[in-house]
Design a protein around this motif. Structure first.
Motif, PDB file in Angstrom:
ATOM      1  N   HIS B 129       3.363  -5.860   2.120  1.00 24.94           N
ATOM      2  CA  HIS B 129       1.899  -5.784   2.076  1.00 24.94           C
ATOM      3  C   HIS B 129       1.385  -4.336   2.023  1.00 24.94           C
ATOM      4  N   ILE B 130       2.152  -3.391   2.549  1.00 23.47           N
ATOM      5  CA  ILE B 130       1.782  -1.979   2.361  1.00 23.47           C
ATOM      6  C   ILE B 130       1.900  -1.629   0.873  1.00 23.47           C
ATOM      7  N   ALA B 131       2.972  -2.111   0.257  1.00 26.66           N
ATOM      8  CA  ALA B 131       3.140  -1.890  -1.189  1.00 26.66           C
ATOM      9  C   ALA B 131       1.975  -2.526  -1.956  1.00 26.66           C
ATOM     10  N   GLN B 132       1.599  -3.740  -1.551  1.00 29.45           N
ATOM     11  CA  GLN B 132       0.497  -4.438  -2.233  1.00 29.45           C
ATOM     12  C   GLN B 132      -0.829  -3.667  -2.086  1.00 29.45           C
ATOM     13  N   ILE B 133      -1.136  -3.257  -0.863  1.00 32.03           N
ATOM     14  CA  ILE B 133      -2.380  -2.511  -0.623  1.00 32.03           C
ATOM     15  C   ILE B 133      -2.405  -1.241  -1.494  1.00 32.03           C
ATOM     16  N   SER B 134      -1.281  -0.531  -1.537  1.00 34.86           N
ATOM     17  CA  SER B 134      -1.207   0.702  -2.322  1.00 34.86           C
ATOM     18  C   SER B 134      -1.411   0.410  -3.806  1.00 34.86           C
ATOM     19  N   ARG B 135      -0.792  -0.663  -4.268  1.00 35.63           N
ATOM     20  CA  ARG B 135      -0.911  -1.020  -5.690  1.00 35.63           C
ATOM     21  C   ARG B 135      -2.350  -1.398  -6.035  1.00 35.63           C
ATOM     22  N   VAL B 136      -2.957  -2.239  -5.201  1.00 34.03           N
ATOM     23  CA  VAL B 136      -4.321  -2.706  -5.469  1.00 34.03           C
ATOM     24  C   VAL B 136      -5.291  -1.515  -5.463  1.00 34.03           C
ATOM     25  N   MET B 137      -5.102  -0.592  -4.518  1.00 36.15           N
ATOM     26  CA  MET B 137      -5.975   0.580  -4.466  1.00 36.15           C
ATOM     27  C   MET B 137      -5.740   1.500  -5.659  1.00 36.15           C
ATOM     28  N   ALA B 138      -4.481   1.675  -6.043  1.00 34.29           N
ATOM     29  CA  ALA B 138      -4.177   2.519  -7.208  1.00 34.29           C
ATOM     30  C   ALA B 138      -4.866   1.966  -8.456  1.00 34.29           C
TER      31      ALA B 138
END
Lengths: 157, 157
Positions: B129-138
């Motif tokens: 979910h950290i990866a997901q948050i980073s991807r969505v924000m990017a």
């Protein structure tokens, strides 16, 4: 944030990669450090200074394999934190105006880019590497999660 | 770490998703909170307690759409921080032995799972979910980065 994320973790978690010549969290951190030294702020200065030469130098994507040698992860975390704080101070001191954001530099491969695009890429580049670090670390648990592997998409990429 | 990551960011960055019914960082945070309340520690307790019934309840993947209503992101960050700290205390107090790690529970969809697999999934679930948050924000910067879009693989997924 990387300090909170990666401090005090066992080295066999932060030094493993996704196989082949992929990068470990340790490698990524070295790459981010090299970016602080030679990429974002250096290029912003080229765009904003009075010189007519607006061409950036090529970024060395493999510098970390030389520069991180014999350094511990904790050292790299402190080095990154210090460099990033310095660069954010420099950024603030630039007092960038809306008009400045349209000023241009020349990327050796991509051609003309604006200051706005450069700064947006700095942020996005951070996020992509946080995602990468998380993914690489998650993958080290692929066997440990047992049947849950099918629920965690990132483990199957 | 999520507090360092997401505090004080503009809401139009943390509330946007990847389109359709995908999740924003705000949604993910609500999901993580629901996990702290009903998933990991609750299931570890089921595995370790003396009851013969080892079956877990199904996890509600959509609870955050009810529970986060009218809450600000900062509230969710504090709520998660508090719940996680409490759960780590509970985990410590469980004094889990190597033998305990092999003890079993029954997942409603996946069947028999061990405590070791549950705890490994807790960690891995955070990371995904950290990866997901980073991807969505990017991805919210996809247009802003201009020609750099081709260098940032995550923007093209």
């Amino acid at each position: 944030m990387l300090k909170v994320f990666l401090s005090n973790l066992p080295a066999d978690w932060t030094h493993r990669n996704e196989g082949g010549d992929t990068w470990s969290p340790y490698d990524v951190l070295g790459h981010l450090i090299h970016g602080e030294k030679t990429d974002w702020i250096v290029r912003a200065e080229i765009i904003l200074n009075d010189s007519a030469n607006k061409e950036f130098k090529s970024f060395d994507r493999y510098a970390q394999f030389r520069n991180s040698k014999r350094k511990k992860l904790e050292q790299l975390l402190s080095e990154f934190e210090k460099l990033r704080a310095e660069n954010l101070s420099k950024l603030k001191a630039m007092n960038i105006s809306t008009a400045d954001l349209s000023r241009k530099g020349i990327h050796p491969q991509l051609g003309i880019v604006t200051l706005k695009q450069l700064l947006s890429t700095w942020v996005t580049h951070d996020l992509t590497h946080i995602a990468q670090i998380s993914r690489v670390m998650a993958k080290q648990y692929k066997d440990e999660v047992g049947p849950w592997v099918e629920y965690i998409g990132i483990l199957n990429k």
